[in-house]
Write an enzyme that holds these catalytic residues in place. Structure first.
Site, mmCIF file in Angstrom:
data_model
loop_
_atom_site.group_PDB
_atom_site.id
_atom_site.type_symbol
_atom_site.label_atom_id
_atom_site.label_comp_id
_atom_site.label_asym_id
_atom_site.label_seq_id
_atom_site.Cartn_x
_atom_site.Cartn_y
_atom_site.Cartn_z
ATOM 1 N N ASN A 8 1.047 -0.927 0.344
ATOM 2 C CA ASN A 8 0.237 -0.094 -0.048
ATOM 3 C C ASN A 8 1.208 1.238 -0.299
ATOM 4 O O ASN A 8 1.432 1.860 0.722
ATOM 5 C CB ASN A 8 -0.888 -0.280 1.268
ATOM 6 C CG ASN A 8 -1.734 0.997 1.288
ATOM 7 O OD1 ASN A 8 -2.687 2.008 0.602
ATOM 8 N ND2 ASN A 8 -1.931 1.316 2.376
ATOM 9 N N TRP A 9 0.997 1.681 -0.868
ATOM 10 C CA TRP A 9 1.679 2.899 -1.212
ATOM 11 C C TRP A 9 1.207 4.371 -0.532
ATOM 12 O O TRP A 9 2.105 5.327 -1.110
ATOM 13 C CB TRP A 9 2.091 2.867 -2.850
ATOM 14 C CG TRP A 9 3.875 2.155 -2.916
ATOM 15 C CD1 TRP A 9 3.739 1.330 -2.425
ATOM 16 C CD2 TRP A 9 3.815 1.587 -4.390
ATOM 17 N NE1 TRP A 9 5.132 0.410 -3.082
ATOM 18 C CE2 TRP A 9 5.083 0.829 -3.544
ATOM 19 C CE3 TRP A 9 4.050 2.337 -5.466
ATOM 20 C CZ2 TRP A 9 5.699 -0.204 -4.896
ATOM 21 C CZ3 TRP A 9 4.508 1.181 -6.338
ATOM 22 C CH2 TRP A 9 5.485 0.695 -6.437
ATOM 23 N N LYS A 10 0.040 4.497 -0.508
ATOM 24 C CA LYS A 10 -0.991 5.414 0.225
ATOM 25 C C LYS A 10 -0.699 6.585 -1.182
ATOM 26 O O LYS A 10 -0.474 6.294 -2.061
ATOM 27 C CB LYS A 10 -0.342 6.088 1.724
ATOM 28 C CG LYS A 10 -0.478 4.409 2.458
ATOM 29 C CD LYS A 10 -0.448 4.157 3.968
ATOM 30 C CE LYS A 10 -0.144 2.882 4.530
ATOM 31 N NZ LYS A 10 -0.455 3.165 6.400
ATOM 32 N N HIS A 98 -10.010 1.317 4.869
ATOM 33 C CA HIS A 98 -8.445 0.677 4.676
ATOM 34 C C HIS A 98 -8.908 2.450 6.464
ATOM 35 O O HIS A 98 -9.476 3.187 5.705
ATOM 36 C CB HIS A 98 -7.157 2.185 4.154
ATOM 37 C CG HIS A 98 -6.163 2.172 4.605
ATOM 38 N ND1 HIS A 98 -5.751 2.751 5.662
ATOM 39 C CD2 HIS A 98 -4.749 1.533 4.433
ATOM 40 C CE1 HIS A 98 -4.333 2.462 6.163
ATOM 41 N NE2 HIS A 98 -3.840 1.617 5.809
ATOM 42 N N GLU A 100 -6.825 4.961 7.404
ATOM 43 C CA GLU A 100 -7.012 6.035 7.127
ATOM 44 C C GLU A 100 -7.990 7.075 6.632
ATOM 45 O O GLU A 100 -8.301 7.974 6.492
ATOM 46 C CB GLU A 100 -5.526 6.246 6.207
ATOM 47 C CG GLU A 100 -3.689 6.130 7.659
ATOM 48 C CD GLU A 100 -3.331 5.780 6.626
ATOM 49 O OE1 GLU A 100 -3.184 5.460 5.109
ATOM 50 O OE2 GLU A 100 -2.217 4.671 7.509
ATOM 51 N N GLU A 170 -5.639 -5.160 10.307
ATOM 52 C CA GLU A 170 -4.695 -4.103 10.380
ATOM 53 C C GLU A 170 -5.090 -3.163 11.934
ATOM 54 O O GLU A 170 -6.360 -2.361 11.515
ATOM 55 C CB GLU A 170 -4.929 -3.309 9.579
ATOM 56 C CG GLU A 170 -4.175 -3.887 7.986
ATOM 57 C CD GLU A 170 -3.796 -2.405 6.876
ATOM 58 O OE1 GLU A 170 -2.892 -2.445 6.973
ATOM 59 O OE2 GLU A 170 -4.348 -1.727 6.907
ATOM 60 N N GLY A 176 1.812 2.214 11.031
ATOM 61 C CA GLY A 176 3.232 3.062 11.125
ATOM 62 C C GLY A 176 4.026 3.298 12.246
ATOM 63 O O GLY A 176 4.520 4.157 12.163
ATOM 64 N N SER A 217 2.799 -2.004 10.551
ATOM 65 C CA SER A 217 4.041 -2.442 10.940
ATOM 66 C C SER A 217 4.758 -3.905 10.453
ATOM 67 O O SER A 217 5.607 -4.283 11.089
ATOM 68 C CB SER A 217 4.716 -1.985 12.381
ATOM 69 O OG SER A 217 3.837 -0.505 12.349
ATOM 70 N N GLY A 237 2.839 -1.277 4.275
ATOM 71 C CA GLY A 237 2.900 0.382 4.030
ATOM 72 C C GLY A 237 4.378 0.308 4.525
ATOM 73 O O GLY A 237 4.995 0.938 3.184
ATOM 74 N N GLY A 238 4.882 1.381 5.085
ATOM 75 C CA GLY A 238 5.873 1.598 4.878
ATOM 76 C C GLY A 238 7.352 1.199 3.949
ATOM 77 O O GLY A 238 8.032 1.210 3.755
HETATM 78 P P1 PGA Z 1 1.990 0.146 7.681
HETATM 79 O O1 PGA Z 1 1.424 0.507 7.069
HETATM 80 O O2 PGA Z 1 2.948 -1.279 7.274
HETATM 81 O O3 PGA Z 1 3.146 1.084 7.826
HETATM 82 O O4 PGA Z 1 2.052 0.044 9.656
HETATM 83 C C1 PGA Z 1 0.158 -0.559 6.566
HETATM 84 C C2 PGA Z 1 -0.941 0.181 6.727
HETATM 85 O O5 PGA Z 1 -1.317 0.532 6.441
HETATM 86 O O6 PGA Z 1 -2.074 -0.608 5.564
#
Ligand code: PGA
Length: 254
Positions: A8-10, A98, A100, A170, A176, A217, A237-238
């Protein structure tokens, strides 16, 4: 079943940069002799980068994902993106709900239900994200909240054996943070979600259609914990933003 890794490159990459990262991932995988056919990899860039990434992924087994979509296919919905438009570009998976988006855009379980319905109608695979906030956890309502999210997303839908569904657990407070939950907790929670889906749709349909994964994470040091039964993959994500790190992460489970 192949493990699933969703990147997920957001809102991190504009089209040129997204393309650069994809090409780097492909180059490094080849150099490291990583057989990308052994894993189902999904890259989910911003809408604006989908086209570039689709071009770069041509002739590879890596799939294209979107981070969101609207719940109607066509019409007067200024600023929204239809899942059929995404399909035309080559998108196979759509992340829905998601945290967010739930948090920053006020996305509700009802909206998420409508999106999943439309995505499935088009034979795209929804990746439904569910997770508890820290407050919900402190109140002791984690499992209740997760079951409610899964129920509201799917109850009343007609699932067909050929549908492809992904549910990602999640925990919101972990995303994050650099600290994933223990693998036992991820596995237990996935069993809870799986049970909810079985109650809704029956064992064989869930077995045939639904993959459960963990996100929050995930990195190269812990990915192995989360790619074992009952979790069949991860949402990253990260740790997916740098090609070298992402390829290292893939390598860990091959
Ligand atoms: P993260 O993000 O791996 O940076 O914790 C995961 C996500 O938001 O899907």
């Amino acid at each position: 079943m192949k493990p699933l890794i969703v990147a997920n490159w957001k809102m991190h990459f504009a089209p040129a940069k997204a393309k650069e990262v994809v090409l780097e991932i492909l180059k490094l995988s080849e150099r490291e002799k990583i057989d990308l056919q052994k894993v189902e990899i999904v890259l989910a860039p911003s809408f604006t980068a989908l086209n570039e990434v689709a071009q770069a992924l041509k002739d590879t087994t890596v799939k294209l994902g979107a981070q969101n979509c609207f719940w109607e296919e066509k019409g007067a919905f200024t600023g929204e993106i239809s899942p059929s438009e995404l399909q035309e570009i080559g998108v196979k998976y759509v992340i829905v709900g998601h945290s967010e988006r739930r948090e920053n855009l006020g996305e509700t379980d009802e909206m998420i239900h409508k999106k999943i319905k439309t995505v499935l109608n088009l034979e795209l695979a929804p990746i439904l994200c569910v997770g508890e906030t820290f407050e919900e956890r402190q109140k002791g309502i984690k499992d209740y909240r997760l079951m409610a999210q899964a129920t509201q997303a799917f109850e009343g839908l007609q699932i067909k054996p050929q549908d492809k569904i992904v549910i990602a657990y999640e925990p919101v407070w972990v995303i994050g943070s650099g600290q994933a939950v223990a693998k036992e907790e991820a596995q237990y929670t996935i069993e809870v979600l799986k049970q909810r889906m079985i109650d809704l749709f029956g064992v064989s349909l869930v077995k045939e259609t639904t993959t459960f994964i963990y996100g929050g994470s995930v990195d190269e040091s812990n990915i192995r914990d989360f790619v074992a039964f009952p979790s069949s993959g991860v949402l990253v994500g990260g740790a997916s933003l740098k090609a070298e790190r992402f390829v290292k992460l893939i390598k860990k489970i091959l």
